[in-house]
Design an enzyme around this catalytic site. Structure first.
Site, PDB file in Angstrom:
ATOM      1  N   TYR A  11       0.876  -1.170   0.000  1.00 50.20           N
ATOM      2  CA  TYR A  11       0.000   0.000   0.000  1.00 50.20           C
ATOM      3  C   TYR A  11       0.915   1.222   0.000  1.00 50.20           C
ATOM      4  CZ  TYR A  11      -3.938  -3.015   1.224  1.00 50.20           C
ATOM      5  OH  TYR A  11      -4.909  -3.981   1.231  1.00 50.20           O
TER       6      TYR A  11
HETATM    7  P1  FDA Z   1      -0.084  -2.837 -10.428  1.00 47.04           P
HETATM    8  O1  FDA Z   1      -0.217  -3.461 -11.748  1.00 47.04           O
HETATM    9  O2  FDA Z   1      -0.631  -1.468 -10.243  1.00 47.04           O
HETATM   10  O3  FDA Z   1       1.432  -2.903  -9.980  1.00 47.04           O
HETATM   11  C1  FDA Z   1       1.884  -2.529  -8.690  1.00 47.04           C
HETATM   12  C2  FDA Z   1       3.399  -2.309  -8.725  1.00 47.04           C
HETATM   13  O4  FDA Z   1       4.060  -3.499  -9.143  1.00 47.04           O
HETATM   14  C3  FDA Z   1       3.833  -1.245  -9.722  1.00 47.04           C
HETATM   15  O5  FDA Z   1       5.015  -0.640  -9.270  1.00 47.04           O
HETATM   16  C4  FDA Z   1       4.111  -2.050 -10.964  1.00 47.04           C
HETATM   17  O6  FDA Z   1       4.942  -1.383 -11.885  1.00 47.04           O
HETATM   18  C5  FDA Z   1       4.739  -3.285 -10.392  1.00 47.04           C
HETATM   19  N1  FDA Z   1       4.520  -4.479 -11.207  1.00 47.04           N
HETATM   20  C6  FDA Z   1       3.322  -4.958 -11.603  1.00 47.04           C
HETATM   21  N2  FDA Z   1       3.490  -6.088 -12.289  1.00 47.04           N
HETATM   22  C7  FDA Z   1       4.811  -6.326 -12.329  1.00 47.04           C
HETATM   23  C8  FDA Z   1       5.590  -7.357 -12.921  1.00 47.04           C
HETATM   24  N3  FDA Z   1       5.019  -8.342 -13.600  1.00 47.04           N
HETATM   25  N4  FDA Z   1       6.931  -7.307 -12.803  1.00 47.04           N
HETATM   26  C9  FDA Z   1       7.508  -6.288 -12.105  1.00 47.04           C
HETATM   27  N5  FDA Z   1       6.821  -5.299 -11.532  1.00 47.04           N
HETATM   28  C10 FDA Z   1       5.479  -5.310 -11.638  1.00 47.04           C
HETATM   29  N6  FDA Z   1      -2.486  -6.240  -0.514  1.00 47.04           N
HETATM   30  C11 FDA Z   1      -2.403  -7.297   0.339  1.00 47.04           C
HETATM   31  O7  FDA Z   1      -1.306  -7.721   0.706  1.00 47.04           O
HETATM   32  N7  FDA Z   1      -3.539  -7.918   0.761  1.00 47.04           N
HETATM   33  C12 FDA Z   1      -4.773  -7.526   0.362  1.00 47.04           C
HETATM   34  O8  FDA Z   1      -5.766  -8.110   0.776  1.00 47.04           O
HETATM   35  C13 FDA Z   1      -4.872  -6.411  -0.531  1.00 47.04           C
HETATM   36  N8  FDA Z   1      -6.096  -5.968  -0.954  1.00 47.04           N
HETATM   37  C14 FDA Z   1      -6.169  -4.882  -1.807  1.00 47.04           C
HETATM   38  C15 FDA Z   1      -7.416  -4.422  -2.239  1.00 47.04           C
HETATM   39  C16 FDA Z   1      -7.503  -3.325  -3.079  1.00 47.04           C
HETATM   40  C17 FDA Z   1      -8.856  -2.844  -3.553  1.00 47.04           C
HETATM   41  C18 FDA Z   1      -6.320  -2.649  -3.488  1.00 47.04           C
HETATM   42  C19 FDA Z   1      -6.399  -1.440  -4.388  1.00 47.04           C
HETATM   43  C20 FDA Z   1      -5.080  -3.101  -3.070  1.00 47.04           C
HETATM   44  C21 FDA Z   1      -4.982  -4.226  -2.237  1.00 47.04           C
HETATM   45  N9  FDA Z   1      -3.751  -4.710  -1.814  1.00 47.04           N
HETATM   46  C22 FDA Z   1      -3.691  -5.790  -0.959  1.00 47.04           C
HETATM   47  C23 FDA Z   1      -2.512  -4.075  -2.269  1.00 47.04           C
HETATM   48  C24 FDA Z   1      -1.975  -4.828  -3.496  1.00 47.04           C
HETATM   49  O9  FDA Z   1      -1.342  -6.006  -3.067  1.00 47.04           O
HETATM   50  C25 FDA Z   1      -0.944  -3.960  -4.236  1.00 47.04           C
HETATM   51  O10 FDA Z   1      -1.538  -2.757  -4.645  1.00 47.04           O
HETATM   52  C26 FDA Z   1      -0.355  -4.684  -5.436  1.00 47.04           C
HETATM   53  O11 FDA Z   1       0.839  -4.041  -5.813  1.00 47.04           O
HETATM   54  C27 FDA Z   1      -1.316  -4.724  -6.599  1.00 47.04           C
HETATM   55  O12 FDA Z   1      -0.769  -5.470  -7.648  1.00 47.04           O
HETATM   56  P2  FDA Z   1      -1.254  -5.174  -9.132  1.00 47.04           P
HETATM   57  O13 FDA Z   1      -0.520  -6.067 -10.035  1.00 47.04           O
HETATM   58  O14 FDA Z   1      -2.737  -5.177  -9.166  1.00 47.04           O
HETATM   59  O15 FDA Z   1      -0.809  -3.660  -9.285  1.00 47.04           O
END
Ligand code: FDA
Length: 530
Positions: A471
Site C-alpha cells: 500500500y
Molecule cells: P499494479 O499493476 O498497479 O502494480 C503494482 C506495482 O508493481 C507497480 O510498481 C508495478 O509497476 C509493479 N509491477 C506490476 N506487475 C509487475 C511485474 N510483472 N513485474 C515487475 N513489476 C510489476 N495487498 C495485500 O497484501 N492484501 C490484500 O488483501 C490487498 N487488498 C487490496 C485491495 C484493493 C482494492 C487494493 C487497491 C489493493 C490491495 N492490496 C492488498 C494491495 C496490493 O497487493 C498492491 O496494490 C499490489 O501491488 C497490486 O498489484 P497489481 O498487479 O494489481 O498492481
C-alpha cells in the site's frame, strides 16, 4: 496535375512533415524501433496502442483501480504495449531504454498511488493483461501463474481442480499477481502460512538487458529481492511458480458488528490482546467505519469483527467462547463454506458462483488514499476512543480502517528471510483508506487521512514507523523525478518498508540494474545512478 499541385500537395507536405517531425522526436524513434521488432502487422495492432488508437483509452482505463489517477490532467503514457510473447517484452525494454522512455509495468493496476500507469516524465506502459495463464499441478501442489492474472483467476484455477489446496494471498480478487507478489501479499491465510511471497519457488524474469532469467540463472540474491522488494525495480516478472498449501474442504467465516453504543471500543481493546495469540487456524480482523446509528439521523462508528477458521463451526464456537468471550460469537454469526467462497465473503461479495472470481470488474472503483501502520503494543482504551471518533468526522463518510491480526506463522519467519520485514512481534497491521467521489474535494479527504496517521503516531511501531510496501504511500518520500536519488534520501521510506533489508535490496539493485532503468517513485535506487 494542377489539382494535385494546388489542392492535395499542401496537405501532403503537411502530412509528410508531421510524419517527419514524429520520427525526429524520440517517440517516433521509439515507435519505429518497436514496430520493426514486432514486425507482424496483425500482431502489432493488438500489441501497440498509441494515443491515436481508438482503443487507447479503454486499454488504459481497463485496470485503473484508483480513479484519482484517471482525470484529464493525469499524465498519460505515450503508448501502451500489451505483449503477447516474451519477445515483445524484450523489445519494449530495448526500445524504451534506447529512446529515453520510462517504462511502467502493469499487471492488475491496483497500485494505490497509481505508479504502474502514471509518471511525471515521458513514459510507456507495459501492460501484462495477455499474460494471465494459470497452470495448476495438483500432483506436485504447485502452480505456474503469469503476472497479469488476478488473485481471483489464481484462486479460481486452484479451486476448479481441488478443494483441499489453497494459496495465502490477498483478499481482494481483482489485484494482479505481478504487483501483489512483488510486495509480499497478506490475506486470510496469513496467520496460518505467512505471505504469498513466502510460497514463491521459481520465477521467470526479464532484466534490463532483455535476458530471460529463472531462479537458477538469476541467483539467490535476486530471487530473494523479487519476492517482496517491490515491483518495477529489478525487472519484469512474467510468471511465478508457487507452492500451494493445504486447506480443509470446509471453513467457517463470521462477522460480529459492534458500534460505539455496543461497547465496540472495549471489545476492540480486548481483541488486541487475544487476536495474535489465537490458534494459527483462526484469522481475525476488525473493520472500522462510520455507519447509521439506531437513532434516526445519527451516525456511529462500527467495529466489524470478522474471522475465518480453518475448521467447522462446532469447533470454532467453544474456541472463541474460551479465548474471547467478550465477542459473544454465536452460530448465527457463522457460515460454513469452502475456502474459495471465503475469499468472496471477505471481499464483501454475496455468496454466489465462484465464477465471479474471473470478473476483473466485479468491485467498484473509487478515488482513494491509503496509509498503513504496524502495531506492536496494545493501544490504550483512550487511544482507541480518539481513533474511533475520528471516523465520525465528515471526511470519513467513505473511510475504513482494516485491522488484521498477525502472530501465528508470521511470528516464526525471520525478518530477513525475504525483503518484507514485518514479522515477529507485530500484533496487527492497520490499513487506513479514505475515499471520495468529487475530485475537487480530494485535498480535504487526504488531509483527514494525514491527520488520522499523525494521531496514530504514538501507538504504532517506531524507529522506523513501519509501513507495508503493497500500500504505497508517497507521503513517506519519493525518488527524484530525474537523476540520482541518494541512499540517505531513499532510506527515509526504504527503512519503513524494508527495515534492515533495505541495504541488501540497494546492493542487489546496483548489481542487476545499475543504470536504474526499472524505476518508479518508490523503487529501490542503485547506489550510483544517472
Ligand atoms: P499494479 O499493476 O498497479 O502494480 C503494482 C506495482 O508493481 C507497480 O510498481 C508495478 O509497476 C509493479 N509491477 C506490476 N506487475 C509487475 C511485474 N510483472 N513485474 C515487475 N513489476 C510489476 N495487498 C495485500 O497484501 N492484501 C490484500 O488483501 C490487498 N487488498 C487490496 C485491495 C484493493 C482494492 C487494493 C487497491 C489493493 C490491495 N492490496 C492488498 C494491495 C496490493 O497487493 C498492491 O496494490 C499490489 O501491488 C497490486 O498489484 P497489481 O498487479 O494489481 O498492481
Amino acid at each position: 496535375m494542377k489539382f494535385l499541385q494546388f489542392s492535395v500537395l499542401p496537405f501532403l507536405i503537411v502530412i509528410l512533415s508531421l510524419i517527419g517531425a514524429t520520427l525526429a522526436h524520440p517517440y517516433g524513434d521509439f515507435l519505429h524501433c518497436l514496430s520493426l521488432r514486432i514486425s507482424n502487422s496483425s500482431t502489432t495492432s493488438k500489441v501497440i496502442y498509441t494515443q491515436n488508437n481508438p482503443s487507447y483509452s479503454s486499454v488504459l482505463n481497463a485496470s485503473i483501480q484508483n480513479t484519482r489517477f484517471s482525470t484529464p490532467t493525469t499524465p498519460k503514457p505515450y503508448a501502451i504495449i500489451t505483449p503477447r510473447k516474451t519477445s515483445h517484452v524484450q523489445s519494449t525494454i530495448y526500445c524504451s531504454k534506447n529512446h529515453g522512455f520510462q517504462l511502467r509495468i502493469r499487471s492488475g493496476g491496483h497500485d494505490v498511488e497509481g505508479v504502474s500507469y502514471v509518471s511525471q516524465v515521458p513514459f510507456v506502459i507495459l501492460d501484462l493483461v495477455n499474460f494471465r495463464a494459470v497452470k495448476v499441478d495438483t500432483k506436485n501442489e504447485v502452480v505456474w501463474v503469469q503476472s497479469g492474472a488476478t488473485t481471483g483467476e489464481l484462486y479460481y484455477g486452484i479451486a476448479s481442480k481441488t478443494q483441499t489446496l489453497g494459496f495465502p494471498a490477498g483478499i481482494c480478487h481483482t489485484i494482479g499477481i505481478g504487483g501483489h507478489l512483488s510486495g509480499g501479499g497478506f490475506g486470510i491465510l496469513g496467520r496460518k502460512y505467512g505471505l504469498a511471497a513466502d510460497y514463491i519457488i521459481d520465477a521467470k524474469l526479464i532484466d534490463a538487458n532483455g535476458r530471460i532469467l529463472n531462479r537458477k540463472s538469476m541467483g539467490e540474491d535476486l530471487f530473494w529481492a523479487i519476492r517482496g522488494g517491490g515491483g518495477n525495480t529489478f525487472g519484469v516478472v512474467l510468471a511465478w511458480k508457487i507452492k500451494l498449501v493445504p486447506v480443509p474442504p470446509v471453513v467457517t467465516v463470521f462477522t460480529v458488528n459492534k458500534n460505539l453504543e455496543q461497547n465496540a471500543t472495549k471489545i476492540f481493546h480486548r481483541w488486541q490482546y487475544v487476536a495474535h495469540k489465537l490458534p494459527n487456524d483462526l484469522f481475525t480482523a476488525v473493520w472500522i467505519m462510520k455507519v447509521n446509528s439506531s437513532q434516526v439521523g445519527n451516525k456511529t462508528v462500527q467495529a466489524g469483527f470478522r474471522g475465518m477458521f480453518l475448521g467447522g463451526v462446532d469447533e470454532l464456537i467453544p474456541l472463541i467462547q474460551h479465548e474471547f468471550p467478550e465477542l459473544g460469537l454465536t452460530k448465527e454469526n457463522c457460515t460454513q463454506m469452502s475456502w474459495v467462497q471465503s475469499i468472496l465473503y471477505f471481499g464483501g461479495l454475496p455468496i454466489q458462483p465462484v465464477e465471479i472470481l474471473l470478473n476483473r470488474n466485479a468491485l467498484p472503483r473509487s478515488s482513494l488514499k491509503a496509509k498503513t501502520d504496524f502495531v506492536k503494543e496494545p493501544m490504550p482504551e483512550t487511544g482507541i476512543e480518539g481513533f474511533m471518533n475520528m471516523f465520525l468526522e465528515e471526511e470519513a463518510d467513505f473511510a475504513i480502517a482494516m485491522i488484521e491480526a498477525f502472530g501465528g506463522k508470521m511470528d516464526e519467519i525471520q525478518e530477513n528471510e525475504l525483503p518484507y520485514p514485518h514479522r515477529a512481534g507485530i500484533l496487527f497491521e492497520s490499513t487506513y483508506i479514505v475515499q471520495w467521489t468529487n475530485e475537487e474535494d480530494a485535498g480535504t479527504y487526504i488531509n483527514w487521512i494525514r491527520r488520522l496517521y499523525s494521531y496514530m503516531a504514538s501507538y504504532v511501531s517506531k524507529s522506523p514507523r513501519e509501513a507495508y510496501y503493497n500500500y504505497k504511500d508517497l507521503d513517506l518520500g519519493t525518488n527524484n523525478v530525474n537523476g540520482y536519488t541518494s541512499y540517505e534520501q531513499a532510506s527515509v521510506w526504504g527503512l519503513k518498508y524494508f527495515k534492515n533489508n533495505f541495504k541488501r535490496l540497494v546492493q542487489i539493485k546496483t548489481m542487476i540494474d545499475p543504470m536504474n532503468f526499472f524505476r518508479n517513485e518508490q523503487s529501490v535506487p542503485p547506489l550510483w545512478s544517472p
